[in-house]
Design a protein around this motif. Structure first.
Motif, PDB file in Angstrom:
ATOM      1  N   SER A  70       1.979   2.481 -10.109  1.00 50.29           N
ATOM      2  CA  SER A  70       1.932   1.092  -9.642  1.00 50.29           C
ATOM      3  C   SER A  70       3.285   0.679  -9.073  1.00 50.29           C
ATOM      4  N   TYR A  71       4.355   1.098  -9.724  1.00 47.93           N
ATOM      5  CA  TYR A  71       5.706   0.781  -9.242  1.00 47.93           C
ATOM      6  C   TYR A  71       5.940   1.403  -7.868  1.00 47.93           C
ATOM      7  N   PHE A  72       5.554   2.674  -7.702  1.00 52.30           N
ATOM      8  CA  PHE A  72       5.749   3.344  -6.421  1.00 52.30           C
ATOM      9  C   PHE A  72       4.976   2.651  -5.305  1.00 52.30           C
ATOM     10  N   ILE A  73       3.740   2.245  -5.590  1.00 50.25           N
ATOM     11  CA  ILE A  73       2.926   1.570  -4.577  1.00 50.25           C
ATOM     12  C   ILE A  73       3.541   0.227  -4.208  1.00 50.25           C
ATOM     13  N   GLU A  74       3.963  -0.518  -5.221  1.00 48.13           N
ATOM     14  CA  GLU A  74       4.511  -1.857  -4.997  1.00 48.13           C
ATOM     15  C   GLU A  74       5.793  -1.816  -4.175  1.00 48.13           C
ATOM     16  N   ASN A  75       6.551  -0.731  -4.290  1.00 49.82           N
ATOM     17  CA  ASN A  75       7.848  -0.652  -3.620  1.00 49.82           C
ATOM     18  C   ASN A  75       7.856   0.303  -2.423  1.00 49.82           C
ATOM     19  N   ALA A  76       6.671   0.631  -1.925  1.00 52.06           N
ATOM     20  CA  ALA A  76       6.585   1.566  -0.807  1.00 52.06           C
ATOM     21  C   ALA A  76       7.099   0.952   0.498  1.00 52.06           C
ATOM     22  N   PHE A  77       6.952  -0.355   0.646  1.00 54.32           N
ATOM     23  CA  PHE A  77       7.375  -1.027   1.874  1.00 54.32           C
ATOM     24  C   PHE A  77       8.397  -2.112   1.550  1.00 54.32           C
ATOM     25  N   PRO A  78       9.304  -2.407   2.480  1.00 58.30           N
ATOM     26  CA  PRO A  78      10.241  -3.508   2.268  1.00 58.30           C
ATOM     27  C   PRO A  78       9.500  -4.840   2.157  1.00 58.30           C
ATOM     28  N   GLN A 126      15.853  -8.142  21.523  1.00 57.01           N
ATOM     29  CA  GLN A 126      15.147  -9.367  21.899  1.00 57.01           C
ATOM     30  C   GLN A 126      13.737  -9.444  21.319  1.00 57.01           C
ATOM     31  N   PHE A 127      13.308  -8.384  20.631  1.00 58.95           N
ATOM     32  CA  PHE A 127      11.928  -8.338  20.152  1.00 58.95           C
ATOM     33  C   PHE A 127      11.776  -9.092  18.832  1.00 58.95           C
ATOM     34  N   ASP A 128      10.806  -9.990  18.785  1.00 56.67           N
ATOM     35  CA  ASP A 128      10.456 -10.642  17.523  1.00 56.67           C
ATOM     36  C   ASP A 128       9.813  -9.613  16.610  1.00 56.67           C
ATOM     37  N   TYR A 129       9.863  -9.879  15.322  1.00 56.81           N
ATOM     38  CA  TYR A 129       9.287  -8.906  14.393  1.00 56.81           C
ATOM     39  C   TYR A 129       8.540  -9.605  13.270  1.00 56.81           C
ATOM     40  N   GLU A 130       7.385  -9.052  12.933  1.00 56.68           N
ATOM     41  CA  GLU A 130       6.614  -9.539  11.790  1.00 56.68           C
ATOM     42  C   GLU A 130       6.095  -8.340  11.021  1.00 56.68           C
ATOM     43  N   LEU A 131       6.269  -8.372   9.722  1.00 58.36           N
ATOM     44  CA  LEU A 131       5.801  -7.269   8.878  1.00 58.36           C
ATOM     45  C   LEU A 131       4.290  -7.099   9.034  1.00 58.36           C
ATOM     46  N   PRO A 132       3.809  -5.853   9.208  1.00 60.45           N
ATOM     47  CA  PRO A 132       2.361  -5.631   9.384  1.00 60.45           C
ATOM     48  C   PRO A 132       1.601  -5.755   8.057  1.00 60.45           C
ATOM     49  N   HIS A 133       1.361  -6.988   7.637  1.00 63.62           N
ATOM     50  CA  HIS A 133       0.759  -7.248   6.325  1.00 63.62           C
ATOM     51  C   HIS A 133      -0.604  -6.575   6.161  1.00 63.62           C
ATOM     52  N   GLU A 134      -1.445  -6.680   7.191  1.00 62.67           N
ATOM     53  CA  GLU A 134      -2.802  -6.127   7.078  1.00 62.67           C
ATOM     54  C   GLU A 134      -2.763  -4.613   6.869  1.00 62.67           C
ATOM     55  N   LYS A 135      -1.891  -3.951   7.618  1.00 65.75           N
ATOM     56  CA  LYS A 135      -1.755  -2.501   7.487  1.00 65.75           C
ATOM     57  C   LYS A 135      -1.257  -2.132   6.090  1.00 65.75           C
ATOM     58  N   ILE A 136      -0.258  -2.870   5.591  1.00 69.31           N
ATOM     59  CA  ILE A 136       0.293  -2.583   4.270  1.00 69.31           C
ATOM     60  C   ILE A 136      -0.747  -2.790   3.182  1.00 69.31           C
ATOM     61  N   GLU A 137      -1.500  -3.869   3.279  1.00 69.95           N
ATOM     62  CA  GLU A 137      -2.543  -4.130   2.286  1.00 69.95           C
ATOM     63  C   GLU A 137      -3.603  -3.037   2.319  1.00 69.95           C
ATOM     64  N   ARG A 138      -3.944  -2.586   3.524  1.00 71.88           N
ATOM     65  CA  ARG A 138      -4.952  -1.532   3.658  1.00 71.88           C
ATOM     66  C   ARG A 138      -4.466  -0.232   3.025  1.00 71.88           C
TER      67      ARG A 138
END
Length: 700
Positions: free
Chosen positions: A354-362, A422-434
């Motif tokens: 569970s710890y590894f999964i939770e901390n896989a992404f920033p 110059q590129f805006d950035y948003e974390l890919p939440h849907e991909k991470i949740e999947r």
């Protein structure tokens, strides 16, 4: 051409009767004669490296340039260079462990056309040395492009490596008729489809059966740590040959190898915290040469380690999923008729996973802070982040690497400085949740494997989407009479429990008050500590902690006491025993403790009980001068130090000048002990010896 290829195969294997395995010649032919793009999914030991080295030999004889081989691990690179040498191929590596002169020599050889193949780690595709200076000059004449361990490309895979995503972008700028070979032994249909999608529809797949005929698989229902340790001591000597015992953490590698050594079983720990590559190589060679019974290893020993006569792989703790298990257990029995694979499922494994999964992404707030700092400072080096963001250095590096690989990237690197694009950035939440959801499902499937009553090899083959999974006829479920005993000797369980409860952890004193290199003094404007603790007689003596957090021994009881805000009296005797076991030039004559505003009675009450048993006074020498946020929320050296500057005061009317035991509940970064101890020494105490109930450091 096939006859010549067969000659090369026999040179590589050293056998004059060797023949191609199913699909080996077809893969070579597709690359050399048809310049195909190919994905080869074959079990470990099938001979994937033979395909690309024989293809390299043939392509070079046709006048083509060098082969580029992307390989994820230095150990894998070493083995591949040794294999290529058997064909007389001149292969060079270009990697981060090489110094400037070594890289320069490799660059000259590559550009002069004197090498047959270049093996690189994927991150080198973005480096100035290789990605910008070398690759553009040779890209038009590359004879073959190889992606080894290609499952690392897919974020669906068990071992996704972000750097592998660079490969897809590089290939798009290569000649369309350049042959490409992607190889893996661990890819199910989902991963294969993703690799094909990323590398292109031209990719031709060759997929073989994944059943490992030499492996006899077993699962053991032993979840208690002490019982698993006892089982290893009792049964490892009964298993012929040498092998690997897999664990999940560095701490467990030390625990298991330490306990085995106590019983004369030659076991050495192998993990990613061993930073010296030559030491890792020494450990690998010790196992290859059968100089040790086993390596107790984390997943750091995986891809690239090749020992054909490895006779067992035992999982003291479970991996994250079935595919990872297949990859690891598949290290056994490559070149022998019979080998054993054993999987235990520890009581702590679900929490670790569970710890590894939770901390896989920033985390999003971390990314936003990093980007804000880069933008506001108009460029930032890695060393500049520490005083500006409350993240560990490793977290900063992880986020920077993650952002650089994103496409388009919100940051760019110029020499050692990072700038905002110059590129805006948003974390890919849907991909991470999947992906996280898939990892949880895969963990459930691994538990199903452990509980399965059917053929264990068939279960693994089915999970990897083998086209024709078959019962093996030799696993514990196919042959119940061959099942390994789960019984463990009671006396060994008691001794294992005692071992877990007497594994003292050294507390090493800090020699300086340097919280962040050149920013050292910024952390302590209130206390005005000098740079050097040691040279100014403000350093602590070496100390010791009773346990590591939730270690299956005293660490479990400490964790329970912390939660209940009361440490059990059962901990007093072992702490006193530990204190009395130390050697002293000057034995302390009193006890002090580190106060806490959130748990004002927890440590003082315990310290007084310890002092009573030691027959010395316990003094309220330190007090809270200013309440600060919990120290555990401070993630890097600078913030950990700054958070304590001015936090404590010393009541000079409640101290003695002779040596003192300074007690705290937990040791992690060491800053709390460092600051509290320095204040006591500043007030006239001669020596301060730190004593902790537990360490929460991840590596202890």
């Amino acid at each position: 051409m096939k006859e010549q290829a067969l000659v090369y195969l026999r040179e590589m294997t050293g056998s004059q009767v060797a023949t191609f395995h199913d699909d080996q010649w077809e893969a070579i032919q597709g690359l050399v004669e048809h310049q195909n793009q190919m994905l080869v999914v074959q079990r470990t030991g099938w001979g994937k490296s033979a395909v690309y080295f024989i293809a390299t030999k043939l392509r070079r004889s046709q006048g083509y340039g060098p082969t580029i081989i992307i390989s994820p691990l230095l150990s894998l690179i070493r083995n591949q260079i040794d294999s290529a040498a058997k064909l007389g191929l001149n292969v060079v590596s270009y990697n981060s462990s090489m110094d400037k002169d070594e890289k320069a020599a490799a660059e000259r050889s590559i550009l002069a056309g004197r090498v047959d193949a270049v093996i690189i780690a994927p991150e080198q595709l973005a480096s100035v040395g290789f990605g910008e200076n070398i690759l553009p000059q040779i890209s038009s004449n590359i004879g073959l492009f190889v992606v080894d361990e290609a499952h690392c490309i897919s974020d669906w895979g068990h071992d996704f490596r972000p750097d592998y995503s660079r490969i897809v972008r590089v290939l798009k700028n290569m000649p369309s008729n350049m042959p490409v070979l992607a190889t893996t032994a661990t890819a199910n249909n989902r991963v294969v489809d993703d690799i094909v999608y990323q590398l292109g529809e031209r990719l031709v797949s060759l997929r073989g059966p994944l059943t490992r005929e030499s492996l006899r698989l077993h699962t053991l229902a032993i979840s208690n740590r002490s019982e698993r340790l006892a089982w290893l001591v009792e049964h490892l000597p009964e298993i012929e040959g040498t092998g690997i015992v897999y664990v999940k953490t560095t701490k467990d590698a030390a625990i298991v190898s330490g306990f085995l050594q106590q019983y004369g079983i030659s076991a050495l720990a192998y993990h990613s915290q061993i930073n010296d590559d030559s030491e890792k190589l020494r450990l690998e060679q010790a196992l290859i040469n059968n100089d040790v019974k086993c390596l107790v290893a984390t997943s750091a020993l995986g891809m690239g380690f090749d020992k054909p006569d490895l006779s067992f792989v035992i999982h003291y703790q479970a991996p994250g999923n079935v595919v990872e298990y297949y990859q690891q257990v598949g290290r056994a029995g490559r070149g022998i008729d019979s080998a054993i694979g054993v999987m235990m499922l520890g009581e702590e494994d679900a929490q670790i996973q569970s710890y590894f999964i939770e901390n896989a992404f920033p985390k999003e707030h971390q990314i936003n802070q990093i980007l804000q700092v880069i933008e506001e400072t108009d460029g930032c080096r890695l060393s500049d982040f520490e005083p500006k963001v409350n993240f560990s250095a490793s977290t900063v590096k992880k986020i920077i690497k993650f952002l650089r690989i994103e496409h388009p990237s919100p940051i760019l690197k110029d020499e050692s400085t990072y700038y905002r694009t110059q590129f805006d950035y948003e974390l890919p939440h849907e991909k991470i949740e999947r992906l996280n959801s898939i990892k949880l499902q895969e963990w459930d499937r691994l538990n199903d494997y452990h509980q399965s009553s059917g053929c264990l090899m068939k279960f693994l083959s089915t999970e990897l989407d083998d086209a024709n999974p078959q019962s093996c006829g030799k696993c514990a479920n196919c042959l119940p009479d061959s099942r390994l005993s789960e019984q463990v000797r009671h006396d060994l369980v008691i001794k294992a429990n005692d071992f877990l409860r007497s594994r003292y952890i050294a507390i090493k004193p800090k020699a300086t008050f340097a919280a962040s290199g050149a920013n050292a003094r910024l952390a302590f404007p209130n206390y005005e500590f000098p740079y050097s603790a040691k040279n100014n007689n403000l350093d602590l003596e070496a100390g010791v902690a009773l346990s590591s957090w939730k270690d299956g021994g005293w660490g479990d009881l400490v964790a329970s006491g912390k939660k209940q805000n009361h440490f059990s009296d059962e901990l007093v005797a072992p702490i006193v025993k530990m204190i009395n076991s130390l050697e002293y030039e000057e034995r302390p004559g009193w006890v002090a403790y580190v106060p806490s505003p959130r748990h004002p009675t927890l440590v003082p009450d315990f310290a007084r009980k310890v002092a009573e048993k030691l027959g010395v006074p316990c003094m309220d020498a330190l007090y809270i001068a200013e309440e600060r946020p919990p120290q555990k929320t401070m993630e890097n050296r600078f913030y950990q130090a700054k958070n304590l500057d001015g936090a404590f005061g010393v009541d000079t009317g409640k101290i003695y000048s002779d040596s003192v035991w300074l007690i705290d509940d937990a040791f992690d970064s060491g800053w709390t002990f460092t600051v509290a101890g320095a204040l006591l020494k500043k007030a006239g105490v001669t020596k301060v010896i730190p004593i902790a109930l537990t360490t929460t450091s991840k590596n202890q």
